[in-house]
Motif scaffolding. Structure first.
Motif, PDB file in Angstrom:
ATOM      1  N   ASN A   2       0.903  -1.058  -0.012  1.00  0.00           N
ATOM      2  CA  ASN A   2       0.046  -0.105   0.008  1.00  0.00           C
ATOM      3  C   ASN A   2       0.742   1.337  -0.126  1.00  0.00           C
ATOM      4  O   ASN A   2       1.165   1.694   1.064  1.00  0.00           O
ATOM      5  N   LYS A   3       1.190   1.629  -1.115  1.00  0.00           N
ATOM      6  CA  LYS A   3       2.003   2.927  -1.285  1.00  0.00           C
ATOM      7  C   LYS A   3       0.920   4.246  -1.462  1.00  0.00           C
ATOM      8  O   LYS A   3      -0.054   3.984  -1.870  1.00  0.00           O
ATOM      9  N   ASN A   4       1.672   5.145  -0.657  1.00  0.00           N
ATOM     10  CA  ASN A   4       0.798   6.477  -0.772  1.00  0.00           C
ATOM     11  C   ASN A   4       0.764   7.044  -2.153  1.00  0.00           C
ATOM     12  O   ASN A   4       1.938   7.632  -2.593  1.00  0.00           O
ATOM     13  N   PRO A   5      -0.329   7.173  -2.827  1.00  0.00           N
ATOM     14  CA  PRO A   5      -0.184   7.777  -4.244  1.00  0.00           C
ATOM     15  C   PRO A   5      -0.210   9.310  -4.161  1.00  0.00           C
ATOM     16  O   PRO A   5       0.186   9.824  -5.370  1.00  0.00           O
ATOM     17  N   ILE A   6      -0.191   9.938  -3.187  1.00  0.00           N
ATOM     18  CA  ILE A   6      -0.226  11.401  -3.119  1.00  0.00           C
ATOM     19  C   ILE A   6       1.286  12.039  -3.295  1.00  0.00           C
ATOM     20  O   ILE A   6       1.601  12.977  -3.840  1.00  0.00           O
ATOM     21  N   VAL A   7       2.384  11.123  -2.774  1.00  0.00           N
ATOM     22  CA  VAL A   7       3.644  11.673  -2.761  1.00  0.00           C
ATOM     23  C   VAL A   7       4.127  11.837  -4.339  1.00  0.00           C
ATOM     24  O   VAL A   7       4.661  12.902  -4.713  1.00  0.00           O
TER      25      VAL A   7
END
Length: 128
Positions: A2-7
């Motif tokens: 689960n990677k944060n797509p906002i970065v």
């Protein structure tokens, strides 16, 4: 997993904004150099035309290029502002609009554009 797509999104946005500022800064430097060359050229033409009538001493095209082209287009056929080439305004209406401004157009005082220059501008735009 689960990677944060906002970065990555924020990284792309900041790089894009930085690129816009970088390119706009480079573009404004080039415009300044051209204006200096234009002003020097117009001074030379004024000195050589000493025998002309007083309205001939005014470089209406140069004044228009310096004060009007950024909003009304390089060929004065319209841009952010309306077309000035072949204007249908009466000279009095043209003068009032320039002196008082209209909408997003700023007002230009007699210190910024002299009355003689304003008359020459009107003639220049009317003849196009």
């Amino acid at each position: 997993m689960n990677k944060n797509p906002i970065v990555p999104f924020l990284l792309i946005i900041f790089l894009g904004i930085g690129l816009v500022f970088l390119l706009s800064g480079l573009g404004s430097t080039d415009d300044g150099e051209e204006d200096v060359a234009t002003e020097e050229g117009s001074e030379g033409s004024e000195e050589s035309g000493g025998d002309e009538a007083s309205s001939g001493d005014v470089d209406a095209e140069g004044i228009a290029r310096d004060n009007c082209a950024s909003c009304h287009g390089q060929d004065f056929s319209g841009g952010m502002g309306p077309a000035l080439a072949g204007t249908s305004l009466a000279e009095e209406d043209f003068t009032i609009t320039v002196r008082e401004g209209q909408g997003s157009m700023p007002a230009f005082s007699a210190d910024q554009i002299a009355d003689e220059e304003l008359t020459a501008l009107y003639q220049f735009f009317s003849e196009q």
